[in-house]
Design an enzyme around this catalytic site. Structure first.
Site, PDB file in Angstrom:
ATOM      1  CB  THR A  55      37.544 -45.250  10.177  1.00 55.75           C
ATOM      2  OG1 THR A  55      38.625 -46.840  11.239  1.00 55.75           O
ATOM      3  CG2 THR A  55      36.627 -44.751   9.844  1.00 55.75           C
ATOM      4  CE  LYS A  82      48.936 -23.101   4.754  1.00 54.77           C
ATOM      5  NZ  LYS A  82      48.629 -22.203   3.129  1.00 54.77           N
ATOM      6  NE  ARG A 104      38.493 -42.043  12.967  1.00 51.86           N
ATOM      7  CZ  ARG A 104      38.817 -43.053  13.643  1.00 51.86           C
ATOM      8  NH1 ARG A 104      40.578 -43.328  13.156  1.00 51.86           N
ATOM      9  NH2 ARG A 104      38.351 -43.940  13.066  1.00 51.86           N
ATOM     10  CG  HIS A 134      34.355 -45.504  15.481  1.00 54.13           C
ATOM     11  ND1 HIS A 134      33.560 -45.669  13.801  1.00 54.13           N
ATOM     12  CD2 HIS A 134      34.907 -45.993  15.031  1.00 54.13           C
ATOM     13  CE1 HIS A 134      34.987 -45.918  12.628  1.00 54.13           C
ATOM     14  NE2 HIS A 134      36.000 -45.992  13.778  1.00 54.13           N
TER      15      HIS A 134
HETATM   16  C1  NCD Z   1      39.167 -47.131  17.090  1.00 53.29           C
HETATM   17  C2  NCD Z   1      38.961 -45.473  16.751  1.00 53.29           C
HETATM   18  O1  NCD Z   1      39.872 -45.379  15.808  1.00 53.29           O
HETATM   19  O2  NCD Z   1      37.897 -45.413  17.298  1.00 53.29           O
HETATM   20  N1  NCD Z   1      39.811 -47.715  16.122  1.00 53.29           N
HETATM   21  C3  NCD Z   1      39.578 -47.877  14.738  1.00 53.29           C
HETATM   22  O3  NCD Z   1      38.385 -47.098  14.153  1.00 53.29           O
HETATM   23  N2  NCD Z   1      39.084 -49.112  14.076  1.00 53.29           N
HETATM   24  C4  NCD Z   1      39.944 -47.785  17.681  1.00 53.29           C
HETATM   25  C5  NCD Z   1      41.126 -47.356  18.691  1.00 53.29           C
HETATM   26  O4  NCD Z   1      41.543 -46.011  18.570  1.00 53.29           O
HETATM   27  O5  NCD Z   1      41.153 -47.844  19.535  1.00 53.29           O
END
Ligand code: NCD
Length: 321
Positions: A55, A82, A104, A134
């Site tokens: 990602t 920190k 994220r 997501h």
């Molecule tokens: C997913 C996530 O991070 O939610 N992966 C991703 O974005 N490619 C799924 C996962 O971590 O299994």
């Protein structure tokens, strides 16, 4: 819409606009010169509080292909380690003139807070928050399904998608269930009872505990395998299923299960894969697998999202999607 926070927020028209724009972006990516001048002078910050390979690289590539300036900020090695708060981080990004923040975070709801707390006026794109959402993953999955099974245009009406595995911890499953439904597909979640969330009966999909029956009787057009997310399992994986062997026997996709699928059925996985657990190497590398294509499509989809949020498509700034 100014932000992309949840797949659930997208109307059918907004989702189709995103997918159509992604198709245009994908077409530019087979040219010798892949870079477009669209976001020249704009700043995109990648703010990653949780590990990511696909990602993060995908968003970075997408922003660079649109000529934006990209700043990568990961929690490790920054003042976040920190103890700096999300608010102070946001104020710093604001001071730097970020036009978009791709975030994220391990906490469900963090992108929403970033978008709505008034700390910064950038567009916020959710790149995965906790077990919640997501949206760009769901969009790239829909894009991939549309290309393979719906001729690359319109919606996904009537297509059947089985989403299999650790639904409880999966923001990918939550995002996909809603977006696929918005686009007209039928979804069945297949999972052991311990890995289905409380309240799943209110989701717009069917559920099953029996993978073999779902594959043989329902004949899905796409089978999306989910990673077993051990890092989110408090008490360890043993609290959710007896053993890895038992899990893959009942819920793993292997050559035996591939053989019962209709010829056209595709196999998907968002990555990272636990080969040998939820998916065998044979299934992951089979002709049906579109897993590598999902990664490539992620760039086009994220280009589309950044473009529509920052350049506003053909309409006024920030009003599309
Ligand atoms: C997913 C996530 O991070 O939610 N992966 C991703 O974005 N490619 C799924 C996962 O971590 O299994």
């Amino acid at each position: 819409m100014k932000h992309l926070l949840s797949a659930q927020d997208l109307t059918r028209d907004e989702a189709i606009l995103l997918l159509d724009t992604a198709a245009q972006m994908a077409a530019t990516q087979s040219r010798e010169i892949k870079k477009l001048p669209t976001l020249r002078g704009r700043t995109v910050v990648n703010l990653f509080f949780e590990d990511s390979t696909r990602t993060r690289i995908s968003f970075e590539t997408a922003a660079k292909r649109l000529s934006a300036d990209v700043i990568n900020f990961s929690a490790k090695g920054s003042s976040v380690s920190k103890g700096e708060s999300l608010k102070d981080t946001a104020l710093t990004l604001h001071a730097m003139g970020a036009d978009a923040v791709v975030v994220r975070h391990w906490a469900s709801g963090a992108p929403h807070q970033l978008a709505h707390a008034g700390w910064l006026d950038a567009a916020v794109l959710n790149a995965g928050d906790g077990t919640h959402q997501h949206p760009t993953q769901a969009l790239l999955d829909a894009f991939t399904i549309r290309r393979h099974l719906a001729g690359g245009t319109g919606d996904l009406a009537g297509l059947r998608v089985a989403i299999v595995g650790d639904v409880l911890h999966s923001r990918v499953a939550r995002s996909n269930v809603h977006l696929l439904r918005t686009l007209g597909a039928d979804v069945t979640l297949v999972s052991p009872p311990t890995l289905l969330p409380v309240g799943v009966e209110t989701w717009p999909c069917a559920t099953s505990y029996d993978l073999d029956a779902t594959l043989a009787d329902w004949k899905p057009d796409a089978v999306m395998m989910l990673r077993v997310q051990r890092e989110r399992m408090s008490g360890g994986a043993g609290a959710f299923f007896p053993s890895a062997l038992e899990y893959s026997r009942r819920y793993g996709l292997d050559h035996r299960r591939l053989a019962v699928l209709p010829d056209h059925t595709i196999v998907m996985h968002p990555g990272p894969m636990n080969r040998g657990l939820e998916i065998s190497a044979q299934a992951a590398d089979s002709d049906r697998s579109v897993i590598v294509e999902q990664v490539a499509n992620g760039v086009a989809v994220r280009m589309a999202a950044l473009y529509l949020l920052l350049a506003g498509g053909s309409s006024a700034e920030g009003t599309s999607i």
